[in-house]
Design a protein around this motif. Structure first.
Motif, PDB file in Angstrom:
ATOM      1  N   SER A 184       0.831  -1.206   0.000  1.00  0.00           N
ATOM      2  CA  SER A 184       0.000   0.000   0.000  1.00  0.00           C
ATOM      3  C   SER A 184       0.866   1.258   0.000  1.00  0.00           C
ATOM      4  O   SER A 184       0.556   2.229  -0.690  1.00  0.00           O
ATOM      5  N   LEU A 185       1.970   1.229   0.750  1.00  0.00           N
ATOM      6  CA  LEU A 185       2.860   2.387   0.781  1.00  0.00           C
ATOM      7  C   LEU A 185       3.507   2.626  -0.577  1.00  0.00           C
ATOM      8  O   LEU A 185       3.621   3.760  -1.033  1.00  0.00           O
ATOM      9  N   LYS A 186       3.902   1.551  -1.234  1.00  0.00           N
ATOM     10  CA  LYS A 186       4.487   1.693  -2.569  1.00  0.00           C
ATOM     11  C   LYS A 186       3.491   2.323  -3.535  1.00  0.00           C
ATOM     12  O   LYS A 186       3.848   3.190  -4.338  1.00  0.00           O
ATOM     13  N   GLU A 187       2.232   1.901  -3.449  1.00  0.00           N
ATOM     14  CA  GLU A 187       1.210   2.489  -4.317  1.00  0.00           C
ATOM     15  C   GLU A 187       0.944   3.940  -3.930  1.00  0.00           C
ATOM     16  O   GLU A 187       0.781   4.806  -4.788  1.00  0.00           O
ATOM     17  N   LEU A 188       0.914   4.219  -2.646  1.00  0.00           N
ATOM     18  CA  LEU A 188       0.705   5.584  -2.164  1.00  0.00           C
ATOM     19  C   LEU A 188       1.785   6.516  -2.706  1.00  0.00           C
ATOM     20  O   LEU A 188       1.506   7.650  -3.102  1.00  0.00           O
ATOM     21  N   ALA A 189       2.999   6.028  -2.774  1.00  0.00           N
ATOM     22  CA  ALA A 189       4.124   6.835  -3.255  1.00  0.00           C
ATOM     23  C   ALA A 189       4.009   7.189  -4.732  1.00  0.00           C
ATOM     24  O   ALA A 189       4.679   8.114  -5.193  1.00  0.00           O
ATOM     25  N   THR A 190       3.162   6.487  -5.463  1.00  0.00           N
ATOM     26  CA  THR A 190       2.996   6.765  -6.892  1.00  0.00           C
ATOM     27  C   THR A 190       1.922   7.811  -7.168  1.00  0.00           C
ATOM     28  O   THR A 190       1.799   8.268  -8.306  1.00  0.00           O
ATOM     29  N   LEU A 191       1.156   8.184  -6.169  1.00  0.00           N
ATOM     30  CA  LEU A 191       0.079   9.149  -6.364  1.00  0.00           C
ATOM     31  C   LEU A 191       0.642  10.561  -6.477  1.00  0.00           C
ATOM     32  O   LEU A 191       1.756  10.832  -6.041  1.00  0.00           O
ATOM     33  N   GLU A 192      -0.166  11.440  -7.024  1.00  0.00           N
ATOM     34  CA  GLU A 192       0.287  12.815  -7.241  1.00  0.00           C
ATOM     35  C   GLU A 192       0.008  13.697  -6.025  1.00  0.00           C
ATOM     36  O   GLU A 192      -0.633  14.741  -6.129  1.00  0.00           O
ATOM     37  N   VAL A 193       0.529  13.278  -4.886  1.00  0.00           N
ATOM     38  CA  VAL A 193       0.431  14.045  -3.655  1.00  0.00           C
ATOM     39  C   VAL A 193       1.736  13.798  -2.895  1.00  0.00           C
ATOM     40  O   VAL A 193       2.270  12.692  -2.944  1.00  0.00           O
ATOM     41  N   PRO A 194       2.289  14.806  -2.247  1.00  0.00           N
ATOM     42  CA  PRO A 194       3.518  14.580  -1.498  1.00  0.00           C
ATOM     43  C   PRO A 194       3.292  13.555  -0.379  1.00  0.00           C
ATOM     44  O   PRO A 194       2.364  13.697   0.429  1.00  0.00           O
ATOM     45  N   VAL A 195       4.130  12.527  -0.356  1.00  0.00           N
ATOM     46  CA  VAL A 195       4.073  11.497   0.680  1.00  0.00           C
ATOM     47  C   VAL A 195       5.439  11.487   1.360  1.00  0.00           C
ATOM     48  O   VAL A 195       6.460  11.322   0.702  1.00  0.00           O
ATOM     49  N   PHE A 196       5.422  11.666   2.668  1.00  0.00           N
ATOM     50  CA  PHE A 196       6.670  11.827   3.406  1.00  0.00           C
ATOM     51  C   PHE A 196       6.517  11.248   4.800  1.00  0.00           C
ATOM     52  O   PHE A 196       5.430  10.864   5.221  1.00  0.00           O
ATOM     53  N   SER A 197       7.627  11.217   5.519  1.00  0.00           N
ATOM     54  CA  SER A 197       7.611  10.848   6.924  1.00  0.00           C
ATOM     55  C   SER A 197       8.187  12.014   7.714  1.00  0.00           C
ATOM     56  O   SER A 197       9.264  12.524   7.400  1.00  0.00           O
ATOM     57  N   GLN A 198       7.444  12.433   8.725  1.00  0.00           N
ATOM     58  CA  GLN A 198       7.886  13.533   9.580  1.00  0.00           C
ATOM     59  C   GLN A 198       7.212  13.346  10.937  1.00  0.00           C
ATOM     60  O   GLN A 198       6.014  13.574  11.090  1.00  0.00           O
ATOM     61  N   VAL A 199       7.961  12.910  11.915  1.00  0.00           N
ATOM     62  CA  VAL A 199       7.381  12.611  13.216  1.00  0.00           C
ATOM     63  C   VAL A 199       6.896  13.881  13.906  1.00  0.00           C
ATOM     64  O   VAL A 199       5.773  13.949  14.392  1.00  0.00           O
ATOM     65  N   VAL A 200       7.732  14.904  13.953  1.00  0.00           N
ATOM     66  CA  VAL A 200       7.349  16.199  14.525  1.00  0.00           C
ATOM     67  C   VAL A 200       7.738  17.295  13.527  1.00  0.00           C
ATOM     68  O   VAL A 200       8.633  17.094  12.697  1.00  0.00           O
ATOM     69  N   PRO A 201       7.093  18.447  13.594  1.00  0.00           N
ATOM     70  CA  PRO A 201       7.382  19.503  12.622  1.00  0.00           C
ATOM     71  C   PRO A 201       8.833  19.954  12.583  1.00  0.00           C
ATOM     72  O   PRO A 201       9.313  20.402  11.535  1.00  0.00           O
ATOM     73  N   SER A 202       9.560  19.835  13.697  1.00  0.00           N
ATOM     74  CA  SER A 202      10.961  20.268  13.705  1.00  0.00           C
ATOM     75  C   SER A 202      11.879  19.290  12.962  1.00  0.00           C
ATOM     76  O   SER A 202      13.016  19.631  12.645  1.00  0.00           O
ATOM     77  N   ASN A 203      11.394  18.073  12.672  1.00  0.00           N
ATOM     78  CA  ASN A 203      12.144  17.126  11.841  1.00  0.00           C
ATOM     79  C   ASN A 203      11.979  17.492  10.376  1.00  0.00           C
ATOM     80  O   ASN A 203      10.929  17.991   9.978  1.00  0.00           O
ATOM     81  N   ALA A 204      12.994  17.210   9.585  1.00  0.00           N
ATOM     82  CA  ALA A 204      12.862  17.390   8.144  1.00  0.00           C
ATOM     83  C   ALA A 204      11.903  16.343   7.590  1.00  0.00           C
ATOM     84  O   ALA A 204      11.792  15.237   8.132  1.00  0.00           O
ATOM     85  N   GLN A 205      11.215  16.691   6.522  1.00  0.00           N
ATOM     86  CA  GLN A 205      10.365  15.715   5.840  1.00  0.00           C
ATOM     87  C   GLN A 205      11.254  14.786   5.033  1.00  0.00           C
ATOM     88  O   GLN A 205      12.070  15.244   4.233  1.00  0.00           O
ATOM     89  N   THR A 206      11.093  13.481   5.248  1.00  0.00           N
ATOM     90  CA  THR A 206      11.820  12.493   4.468  1.00  0.00           C
ATOM     91  C   THR A 206      10.857  11.919   3.443  1.00  0.00           C
ATOM     92  O   THR A 206       9.834  11.331   3.819  1.00  0.00           O
ATOM     93  N   PRO A 207      11.153  12.086   2.142  1.00  0.00           N
ATOM     94  CA  PRO A 207      10.250  11.521   1.139  1.00  0.00           C
ATOM     95  C   PRO A 207      10.131  10.005   1.307  1.00  0.00           C
ATOM     96  O   PRO A 207      11.134   9.327   1.564  1.00  0.00           O
ATOM     97  N   ILE A 208       8.936   9.497   1.159  1.00  0.00           N
ATOM     98  CA  ILE A 208       8.719   8.055   1.292  1.00  0.00           C
ATOM     99  C   ILE A 208       9.524   7.302   0.245  1.00  0.00           C
ATOM    100  O   ILE A 208      10.027   6.214   0.515  1.00  0.00           O
TER     101      ILE A 208
END
Length: 164
Positions: free
Chosen positions: A132-156
């Motif tokens: 499901s995550l692999k499919e989510l990553a193909t959609l035209e919306v930014p998908v990232f991991s960010q635990v708290v706002p002070s962390n950088a967004q890591t692209p999935i």
């Protein structure tokens, strides 16, 4: 409009209630979760964890999708929480207006966590959730991991590199 769709196995907790709701500045929180929609104890816990002044809506995945696609919701800024990547995928495929999907905390407390693929210290996925995550990553919306706002967004896509 969904400002952020966050995958978090704890749904509403201190980090979400105190940090993310302020960061996203949304008047409403929607918990899209089939179990929460039918479990009175879970609903009570979520209501207690909701910050003062924020509106909380708890719906099943299908009912939440109906709410998000209602024209009245297009002008609302919503922070949406679900605890499954598959549920996030189903929402993302059915709802056009999502600013970003944050896969933050998922799978760490699952019964079969020892059989999961670990993508980060906060993301452990079963094979079906990984698909499901692999499919989510193909959609035209930014998908990232960010635990708290002070962390950088890591692209999935960066977390999925090297995963078959």
């Amino acid at each position: 409009m969904i400002t952020q769709l966050r995958v978090d196995d704890r749904l509403i907790h201190g980090q979400v209630a105190l940090v993310w709701t302020k960061e996203l500045n949304t008047p409403g929180i929607v918990v899209a979760n089939d179990n929460a929609a039918t479990n009175q104890m879970v609903q009570m816990t979520l209501k207690m964890a909701t910050p003062t002044g924020k509106k909380l809506l708890i719906r099943s995945i299908d009912d939440a999708i109906t709410v998000f696609n209602n024209p009245k919701a297009s002008d609302m800024r919503l922070f949406v929480l679900t605890n499954s990547v598959t549920d996030a995928l189903n929402i993302a495929k059915a709802v056009p207006n999502i600013e970003g999907i944050n896969v933050a905390n998922v799978g760490r407390f699952a019964e079969n966590a020892n059989e999961s693929t670990q993508l980060s210290s906060t993301i452990m996925l079963t094979d079906s959730e990984l698909d499901s995550l692999k499919e989510l990553a193909t959609l035209e919306v930014p998908v990232f991991s960010q635990v708290v706002p002070s962390n950088a967004q890591t692209p999935i896509t960066a977390l999925l590199k090297g995963i078959k």
